[in-house]
Design a protein around this motif. Structure first.
Motif, PDB file in Angstrom:
ATOM      1  N   LYS A  25       0.836  -1.207   0.000  1.00 54.94           N
ATOM      2  CA  LYS A  25       0.000   0.000   0.000  1.00 54.94           C
ATOM      3  C   LYS A  25       0.869   1.255   0.000  1.00 54.94           C
ATOM      4  O   LYS A  25       0.843   2.056   0.917  1.00 54.94           O
ATOM      5  CB  LYS A  25      -0.951  -0.020   1.179  1.00 54.94           C
TER       6      LYS A  25
ATOM      7  N   ASP B 179      -5.091  -4.860  -3.613  1.00 51.15           N
ATOM      8  CA  ASP B 179      -5.908  -4.754  -2.411  1.00 51.15           C
ATOM      9  C   ASP B 179      -6.788  -3.523  -2.539  1.00 51.15           C
ATOM     10  O   ASP B 179      -6.547  -2.655  -3.375  1.00 51.15           O
ATOM     11  CB  ASP B 179      -5.026  -4.656  -1.167  1.00 51.15           C
ATOM     12  N   SER B 180      -7.800  -3.461  -1.720  1.00 53.67           N
ATOM     13  CA  SER B 180      -8.697  -2.321  -1.678  1.00 53.67           C
ATOM     14  C   SER B 180      -9.211  -2.159  -0.257  1.00 53.67           C
ATOM     15  O   SER B 180      -9.264  -3.116   0.512  1.00 53.67           O
ATOM     16  CB  SER B 180      -9.877  -2.520  -2.627  1.00 53.67           C
ATOM     17  N   GLU B 181      -9.603  -0.939   0.056  1.00 49.89           N
ATOM     18  CA  GLU B 181     -10.227  -0.686   1.353  1.00 49.89           C
ATOM     19  C   GLU B 181     -11.636  -1.264   1.405  1.00 49.89           C
ATOM     20  O   GLU B 181     -12.105  -1.649   2.466  1.00 49.89           O
ATOM     21  CB  GLU B 181     -10.301   0.817   1.610  1.00 49.89           C
TER      22      GLU B 181
ATOM     23  N   TRP C 124     -14.634  -3.957   0.673  1.00 46.93           N
ATOM     24  CA  TRP C 124     -14.777  -5.408   0.547  1.00 46.93           C
ATOM     25  C   TRP C 124     -15.290  -5.802  -0.824  1.00 46.93           C
ATOM     26  O   TRP C 124     -14.854  -6.786  -1.403  1.00 46.93           O
ATOM     27  CB  TRP C 124     -15.715  -5.939   1.623  1.00 46.93           C
TER      28      TRP C 124
ATOM     29  N   TYR D  16      -1.706  -9.044  -8.300  1.00 43.74           N
ATOM     30  CA  TYR D  16      -2.184  -8.952  -6.931  1.00 43.74           C
ATOM     31  C   TYR D  16      -2.521  -7.513  -6.619  1.00 43.74           C
ATOM     32  O   TYR D  16      -2.086  -6.583  -7.298  1.00 43.74           O
ATOM     33  CB  TYR D  16      -1.189  -9.527  -5.927  1.00 43.74           C
TER      34      TYR D  16
ATOM     35  N   TRP E 133      -4.978  -0.637  -4.687  1.00 45.81           N
ATOM     36  CA  TRP E 133      -3.559  -0.811  -5.002  1.00 45.81           C
ATOM     37  C   TRP E 133      -3.433  -2.007  -5.929  1.00 45.81           C
ATOM     38  O   TRP E 133      -3.985  -3.068  -5.661  1.00 45.81           O
ATOM     39  CB  TRP E 133      -2.751  -1.058  -3.736  1.00 45.81           C
TER      40      TRP E 133
ATOM     41  N   ARG F 141     -12.557  -5.339  -3.327  1.00 43.39           N
ATOM     42  CA  ARG F 141     -11.567  -6.406  -3.107  1.00 43.39           C
ATOM     43  C   ARG F 141     -12.044  -7.715  -3.731  1.00 43.39           C
ATOM     44  O   ARG F 141     -11.267  -8.446  -4.356  1.00 43.39           O
ATOM     45  CB  ARG F 141     -11.315  -6.596  -1.611  1.00 43.39           C
TER      46      ARG F 141
END
Length: 68
Positions: free
Chosen positions: A2, A32-34, A36, A30, A16, A39
């Motif tokens: 991040k 990520d996210s804040e 859900w 790969y 990200w 994500r």
């Protein structure tokens, strides 16, 4: 992961994204996210794209997954 330089701007949730081209020419994605939901959508997207060559990725229509 991040890090600010990996962050996609302009979205409600921070996202990200990263990828690696492996020694065998296949790609590994790969991220990520804040959020859900975001994500989970990333997980679906990465599953469709994982382990493919650049040629396969260029030829793949990700919308076909939703239609079929």
């Amino acid at each position: 992961m991040k890090q600010p330089y990996l962050e996609m701007s302009g979205y409600q949730n921070k996202v990200w994204l990263r990828f690696q081209k492996l020694f065998n020419g296949l790609f590994h994605f790969y991220g990520d996210s804040e959020g859900w939901i975001v994500r989970g959508l990333l997980g679906i997207l990465f599953t469709l794209m994982e382990g493919k060559t650049s040629q396969q990725l260029a030829e793949q229509n990700l919308l076909d997954f939703l239609i079929n």
